[in-house]
Design a protein around this motif. Sequence first.
Motif, PDB file in Angstrom:
ATOM      1  N   LEU A   1       0.829  -1.211   0.000  1.00  0.00           N
ATOM      2  CA  LEU A   1       0.000   0.000   0.000  1.00  0.00           C
ATOM      3  C   LEU A   1       0.864   1.262   0.000  1.00  0.00           C
ATOM      4  O   LEU A   1       0.573   2.220  -0.724  1.00  0.00           O
ATOM      5  N   ILE A   2       1.906   1.245   0.795  1.00  0.00           N
ATOM      6  CA  ILE A   2       2.797   2.409   0.857  1.00  0.00           C
ATOM      7  C   ILE A   2       3.456   2.630  -0.502  1.00  0.00           C
ATOM      8  O   ILE A   2       3.503   3.746  -1.022  1.00  0.00           O
ATOM      9  N   LEU A   3       3.938   1.546  -1.070  1.00  0.00           N
ATOM     10  CA  LEU A   3       4.627   1.647  -2.351  1.00  0.00           C
ATOM     11  C   LEU A   3       3.694   2.163  -3.449  1.00  0.00           C
ATOM     12  O   LEU A   3       4.053   3.018  -4.258  1.00  0.00           O
ATOM     13  N   LYS A   4       2.466   1.646  -3.439  1.00  0.00           N
ATOM     14  CA  LYS A   4       1.552   1.994  -4.524  1.00  0.00           C
ATOM     15  C   LYS A   4       0.912   3.366  -4.372  1.00  0.00           C
ATOM     16  O   LYS A   4       0.641   4.044  -5.367  1.00  0.00           O
ATOM     17  N   PHE A   5       0.641   3.756  -3.121  1.00  0.00           N
ATOM     18  CA  PHE A   5      -0.231   4.927  -2.955  1.00  0.00           C
ATOM     19  C   PHE A   5       0.364   6.108  -2.197  1.00  0.00           C
ATOM     20  O   PHE A   5      -0.204   7.187  -2.222  1.00  0.00           O
ATOM     21  N   VAL A   6       1.462   5.935  -1.496  1.00  0.00           N
ATOM     22  CA  VAL A   6       1.890   7.015  -0.606  1.00  0.00           C
ATOM     23  C   VAL A   6       2.983   7.897  -1.197  1.00  0.00           C
ATOM     24  O   VAL A   6       3.081   9.061  -0.860  1.00  0.00           O
ATOM     25  N   VAL A   7       3.783   7.348  -2.093  1.00  0.00           N
ATOM     26  CA  VAL A   7       4.907   8.169  -2.545  1.00  0.00           C
ATOM     27  C   VAL A   7       4.665   8.729  -3.951  1.00  0.00           C
ATOM     28  O   VAL A   7       4.506   9.928  -4.125  1.00  0.00           O
ATOM     29  N   PHE A   8       4.607   7.895  -4.943  1.00  0.00           N
ATOM     30  CA  PHE A   8       4.436   8.392  -6.317  1.00  0.00           C
ATOM     31  C   PHE A   8       3.057   8.068  -6.877  1.00  0.00           C
ATOM     32  O   PHE A   8       2.486   7.064  -6.594  1.00  0.00           O
TER      33      PHE A   8
END
Lengths: 377, 239
Positions: A370-377
Amino acid sequence: MDGSSDSADAPPTTATRAPAPAKEGAWALVELQRRLGVRWEKISRARDKTEEIVATLRAELRGLEDPNCSVIVTGSLGRGEADEGSDCDWFLLVDGPSDPQHARLAREIGTKIRSVVSKDVGPTGTFGEIVASHDLVHRIAGSDDTNKNLTRRMLLLAESRALSNDVVRERVIRNVLARYLYDRPVSNKRKPGRYDPIPYFLLNDVVRYWRTVASDYASKMWERTYHGWGIRNIKLRFSRKMLFVWGLLAAFSGRLFDDGALAEASSEDEFLLRLLELIRSQTDVPPLELLARAALAEGVRDETITQIFSNYDEFLGALADPDTRRHLETVPFDDGGTDSVYEGLRQPSWLFRSGINDLFFKEHPLLPELILKFVVF
Amino acid sequence: MRPVGFSTGALAKGDVRRGLELQRGFQPRVCAVELSALRAHELAPFQEIAGSLDLAGFDYVSVHAPSRLGSLSEQEVFERVESLPPQWPIVAHPEILRTPALWRRLGSRLCLENMDNRKTTGRNASEMRAMFREYPQATFCLDVGHARQIDPTMSVALHLLLEFGERLSQLHVSEVGPRGEHLPVGATARWAFERIAHRVPTGVPLVIESVVGEGDMERELEAVLGVLGGAGEPRASVV
């Protein structure tokens, strides 16, 4: 964070089960301590102290109720982390017709609160004021969303409790969440009846708030020539970071805390209402407890849990000690590199951060994706 | 089309016969009615005329018990409503029910209504759950105006319907102002009610509580039926 994903959807069904509200109480913290065979004394003591102060304040404010107003506390009282030295960050939330008597009401509330918690609430003017719900609901992002408005809105979501009339607090929170959720269609065009539970707008604002807090730290250092930098720095490393943790976990509620009821929505509109209520129910869960609920997931190592909660326990213990708190409030900026009290908390803050990183980026079964997909880029 | 009608008290405060008479011109479209004894002092006169009311054409009849006890004792209010025709559901606000053992005797005749923000209980699903634990046989009157006043997103209303839909015996419909006043249904209220219409089972009567004059009844009927009158398809999209 651009809303382009259509993953994380759920199969449709026609059942009508009501979503279960988030379970009350610090059950996950209790469960973690049982599992590890430890006791986080300072966390427990802070929770008990908070309940004691909140009960006293509620009793003191009896007779000052108004059906369209709610007295809201944020800060350590809102997070369940208060101690003898805590101040009372509060505001009078008005969700209804304006009434000149609200000013008198706020004054009398202030007097009552100061009779219980005497410490000043700070110089920002963010607290102890009348706050109309209109700006919280209608001025989200855009050029009219001031730093103060963003702060109040996020604190209302992440760390607020009502000393009176919780129904008003809940109503405003639902309206704020509606603004965040009803910003785009969430139906999966390729799979009718499936919906995306990721609230991008909310998620972006959560990230924005955390970065604002971090930037404001630097700004306050400049404006106040480093006055009070020590305590502010340590809080940034622990309790302010905890707000960001709460925001991420709450925003991912549809993936992390859904008991299956989201999939029973009969339409996109109903799906969003169910998701709204699921996220809203997390606003009744203090950040530390919500983190504990995430930490219960399979795959999260005991060492990681210890790193997070034992070091947070140490932080709360330090703040609860009047001498340590006073020292942190007054330590000169130039002594930062050598001051033993400050250093004694900086190291636990690294361990705390390391534990959070391991939980979010490595060990939790869902959060790394979730962090990888939605929080950064 | 769901059965629909007005509360007599909304049309003619304290005058049940007049409240019925005003609806005759709208029959057969109007086939439901709630007989109002909302103020405590109205209960005894209502009890006296209840058996002689002309209710021809009304397929669904309910009674609204006093919202406050006023000068009456709880026992007296209970005895008076218990003596009414047994086929009429008794719609009651949770706050007048002080002795559960007494009111449980009404069984499924007791119809509990969710409350507005002036009250301290019965406002949301968790508070209604506690009420239904006390009165397990009671049915449910969903006041959509009260629910919207508590929560304009209608999440609370949805959850009341999801949890207590099987108990639902009627809806109260009006726009509820910030001080609890029952107003004609406006645009934002209509849009809100639209969101939960599909979860209201077919056949559940709509009782309009909007305080309107005779000349505004038709408009209010149209507004309410336009949103809540049909079997209800879920609103497809929100943006």
